[in-house]
Design an enzyme around this catalytic site. Structure first.
Site, PDB file in Angstrom:
ATOM      1  CG  HIS A   1      -1.893  -1.245   1.550  1.00  0.00           C
ATOM      2  ND1 HIS A   1      -2.984  -1.110   1.114  1.00  0.00           N
ATOM      3  CD2 HIS A   1      -1.686  -2.242   2.013  1.00  0.00           C
ATOM      4  CE1 HIS A   1      -3.711  -2.198   1.338  1.00  0.00           C
ATOM      5  NE2 HIS A   1      -2.986  -3.031   1.909  1.00  0.00           N
TER       6      HIS A   1
ATOM      7  CE1 TYR B   1      -2.229   0.239   4.914  1.00  0.00           C
ATOM      8  CE2 TYR B   1      -1.464   2.031   6.143  1.00  0.00           C
ATOM      9  CZ  TYR B   1      -2.172   1.651   5.049  1.00  0.00           C
ATOM     10  OH  TYR B   1      -2.667   2.409   4.403  1.00  0.00           O
TER      11      TYR B   1
ATOM     12  CG  HIS C   1      -5.157  -1.748  -1.605  1.00  0.00           C
ATOM     13  ND1 HIS C   1      -5.585  -0.573  -0.853  1.00  0.00           N
ATOM     14  CD2 HIS C   1      -6.243  -2.403  -1.488  1.00  0.00           C
ATOM     15  CE1 HIS C   1      -6.783  -0.742  -0.526  1.00  0.00           C
ATOM     16  NE2 HIS C   1      -7.284  -1.728  -0.780  1.00  0.00           N
TER      17      HIS C   1
ATOM     18  CE  LYS D   1      -9.626   1.444  -1.473  1.00  0.00           C
ATOM     19  NZ  LYS D   1      -9.727   2.686  -0.894  1.00  0.00           N
TER      20      LYS D   1
ATOM     21  CB  CYS E   1      -3.638   2.220  -2.873  1.00  0.00           C
ATOM     22  SG  CYS E   1      -2.711   1.334  -1.489  1.00  0.00           S
TER      23      CYS E   1
HETATM   24 ZN   LIG Z   1      -3.959   0.546   0.037  1.00  0.00          ZN
END
Ligand SMILES: [Zn+2]
Length: 149
Positions: free
Chosen positions: A24, A53, A129, A135, A137
């Protein structure tokens, strides 16, 4: 590079099965200093117990532990039970748009961390991710970049 000992599960505790390592970004500007305390605060505001995380990698290449590896993270919907989540600080350019803002020390630290995690969990695959969500990310192709690990 050494990963802090805090990752070791408690004595007698059973480690989870890990089949994915998910990368991420913190979705913050490259210039912004982000600490574990910051992310913990943001994630608690979102209703998580603590930082979602397992590791946070800052712009200087420091690796900070977040959740213990034995505890499921809160970082990728539908994938938390059997994954490790790591994040680098950054992911937004100066105008706030998604960008691969990793510094050279950050790239090296991520590579070192992922190499160690892959040795520890050889059957786990490495993903970004964005492979699992709509996303940007982590704002680079993690699956491809770390395919050889
Ligand atoms: Zn992420």
């Amino acid at each position: 590079m050494r990963i802090p000992k805090t990752r070791t599960p408690q004595k007698g505790g059973k480690m989870r099965t890990i089949n994915e390592i998910i990368v991420h970004c913190t979705a913050t500007r490259a210039s912004q200093k982000v600490t574990v305390a910051d992310v913990t605060r943001w994630h608690k505001q979102r209703g998580f117990a603590t930082i979602g995380y397992h590791y946070l990698v800052d712009q200087a290449g420091n690796v900070f532990p977040g959740r213990p590896e034995a505890t499921p993270g809160a970082h990728c919907l539908g994938h938390n039970a059997k994954s490790i989540g790591i994040a680098y600080c950054g992911g937004l350019d100066a105008s706030g748009k998604p960008a691969d803002t990793r510094t050279e020390p950050q790239r090296a630290a991520l590579l070192g961390l992922l190499t160690e995690l892959k040795q520890k969990y050889p059957s786990a695959s490495i993903h970004g991710h964005r492979d699992f969500a709509q996303k940007a990310c982590p704002c680079f192709d993690a699956t491809n970049e770390y395919a050889a690990l």
